[in-house]
Design a protein around this motif. Sequence first.
Motif, PDB file in Angstrom:
ATOM      1  N   UNK A  18      40.217   8.518  48.312  1.00 52.58           N
ATOM      2  CA  UNK A  18      41.471   9.497  47.939  1.00 52.58           C
ATOM      3  C   UNK A  18      40.799  10.654  47.065  1.00 52.58           C
ATOM      4  N   UNK A  19      39.992  10.467  46.215  1.00 56.70           N
ATOM      5  CA  UNK A  19      39.390  11.447  45.476  1.00 56.70           C
ATOM      6  C   UNK A  19      38.492  12.229  46.283  1.00 56.70           C
ATOM      7  N   UNK A  20      37.511  11.687  47.361  1.00 55.39           N
ATOM      8  CA  UNK A  20      36.766  12.545  48.270  1.00 55.39           C
ATOM      9  C   UNK A  20      37.686  13.227  48.948  1.00 55.39           C
ATOM     10  N   UNK A  21      38.731  12.756  49.823  1.00 60.49           N
ATOM     11  CA  UNK A  21      39.567  13.751  50.509  1.00 60.49           C
ATOM     12  C   UNK A  21      40.186  14.837  49.655  1.00 60.49           C
ATOM     13  N   UNK A  22      40.374  14.750  48.441  1.00 55.99           N
ATOM     14  CA  UNK A  22      41.019  15.670  47.671  1.00 55.99           C
ATOM     15  C   UNK A  22      40.091  16.364  46.759  1.00 55.99           C
ATOM     16  N   UNK A  23      38.989  16.215  46.732  1.00 60.63           N
ATOM     17  CA  UNK A  23      37.891  17.102  45.960  1.00 60.63           C
ATOM     18  C   UNK A  23      38.040  16.752  44.551  1.00 60.63           C
ATOM     19  N   UNK A  24      38.202  15.556  43.950  1.00 60.35           N
ATOM     20  CA  UNK A  24      38.457  15.363  42.679  1.00 60.35           C
ATOM     21  C   UNK A  24      37.189  14.909  41.879  1.00 60.35           C
ATOM     22  N   UNK A  25      36.896  15.372  40.919  1.00 57.89           N
ATOM     23  CA  UNK A  25      35.724  15.084  40.298  1.00 57.89           C
ATOM     24  C   UNK A  25      35.960  14.999  38.628  1.00 57.89           C
ATOM     25  N   UNK A  26      35.563  14.219  38.108  1.00 56.97           N
ATOM     26  CA  UNK A  26      34.459  13.134  38.296  1.00 56.97           C
ATOM     27  C   UNK A  26      34.820  11.799  38.654  1.00 56.97           C
ATOM     28  N   UNK A  27      36.235  11.689  39.041  1.00 58.56           N
ATOM     29  CA  UNK A  27      36.716  10.405  39.441  1.00 58.56           C
ATOM     30  C   UNK A  27      36.101   9.729  40.690  1.00 58.56           C
ATOM     31  N   UNK A  28      35.573  10.690  41.513  1.00 61.13           N
ATOM     32  CA  UNK A  28      35.234  10.483  42.883  1.00 61.13           C
ATOM     33  C   UNK A  28      33.818   9.745  42.520  1.00 61.13           C
ATOM     34  N   UNK A  29      32.981  10.199  41.565  1.00 54.64           N
ATOM     35  CA  UNK A  29      31.605   9.537  41.295  1.00 54.64           C
ATOM     36  C   UNK A  29      31.871   8.418  40.442  1.00 54.64           C
ATOM     37  N   UNK A  30      32.968   8.347  39.598  1.00 48.90           N
ATOM     38  CA  UNK A  30      33.401   7.255  38.582  1.00 48.90           C
ATOM     39  C   UNK A  30      33.495   5.910  39.758  1.00 48.90           C
ATOM     40  N   UNK A  31      34.284   6.302  40.507  1.00 49.62           N
ATOM     41  CA  UNK A  31      34.837   5.440  41.778  1.00 49.62           C
ATOM     42  C   UNK A  31      33.393   4.875  42.452  1.00 49.62           C
ATOM     43  N   UNK A  32      32.642   5.691  43.001  1.00 49.10           N
ATOM     44  CA  UNK A  32      31.292   5.493  43.570  1.00 49.10           C
ATOM     45  C   UNK A  32      30.701   4.272  42.801  1.00 49.10           C
ATOM     46  N   UNK A  33      30.293   4.861  41.405  1.00 47.62           N
ATOM     47  CA  UNK A  33      29.389   3.992  40.674  1.00 47.62           C
ATOM     48  C   UNK A  33      30.080   2.772  40.341  1.00 47.62           C
ATOM     49  N   UNK A  34      31.295   2.610  40.209  1.00 43.45           N
ATOM     50  CA  UNK A  34      31.882   1.414  39.855  1.00 43.45           C
ATOM     51  C   UNK A  34      31.884   0.468  40.960  1.00 43.45           C
ATOM     52  N   UNK A  35      31.780   1.018  42.379  1.00 45.44           N
ATOM     53  CA  UNK A  35      31.892  -0.056  43.379  1.00 45.44           C
ATOM     54  C   UNK A  35      30.380  -0.374  43.584  1.00 45.44           C
ATOM     55  N   UNK A  36      29.210   0.365  43.320  1.00 42.09           N
ATOM     56  CA  UNK A  36      28.017   0.130  43.395  1.00 42.09           C
ATOM     57  C   UNK A  36      27.582  -0.955  42.281  1.00 42.09           C
ATOM     58  N   UNK A  37      28.179  -0.705  41.169  1.00 41.12           N
ATOM     59  CA  UNK A  37      27.809  -1.627  40.124  1.00 41.12           C
ATOM     60  C   UNK A  37      28.339  -3.049  40.602  1.00 41.12           C
ATOM     61  N   UNK A  38      29.496  -3.241  41.214  1.00 39.67           N
ATOM     62  CA  UNK A  38      30.011  -4.467  41.855  1.00 39.67           C
ATOM     63  C   UNK A  38      28.936  -5.138  42.924  1.00 39.67           C
ATOM     64  N   UNK A  39      28.453  -3.979  43.550  1.00 44.03           N
ATOM     65  CA  UNK A  39      27.543  -4.931  44.486  1.00 44.03           C
ATOM     66  C   UNK A  39      26.198  -5.159  43.738  1.00 44.03           C
ATOM     67  N   UNK A  40      25.791  -4.545  42.867  1.00 40.37           N
ATOM     68  CA  UNK A  40      24.692  -5.107  42.089  1.00 40.37           C
ATOM     69  C   UNK A  40      24.902  -6.427  41.237  1.00 40.37           C
TER      70      UNK A  40
END
Length: 140
Positions: free
Chosen positions: A107-129
Amino acid sequence: MDNILHVYALCTLLLFIKMFAISCYQGFHRIKNKAFRNVEDAGFLKVAAQTTELPQVVRAHQAWLNDLENIPLFWVLGGLCIVLNTNYTMTVWLFSIFTFFRVIHTITYLNSIQPWRTIAYVAGVVCLFIMAIQIIFTII
């Protein structure tokens, strides 16, 4: 849902729907603007083929590629968590949080919303780790 496999299946289905929605988003913008790069697609609607892609389609494609970097890792790590019987409560939370933040990322990627896009990405990657760490602790 008392079965971890059910949670995994639900998250996988939600991620499928999200990725399918990205494809629909691209198609919607191409059809709405009659902007097709493929000659056969443009010819079908009797319009000229475009040399460049629409900005909305480019962003959706980038979101799709980002999904392809993360979601397969979720499938593998999630499957290993299930097979190795990692901590039930933590695994359910990790599956759910990962899925939630992948949706937010799109959602944030399609709507060009920062810093929420990066926060969402990092949160997902943290889950993977954290899933990977659970797997390591389970097998050693």
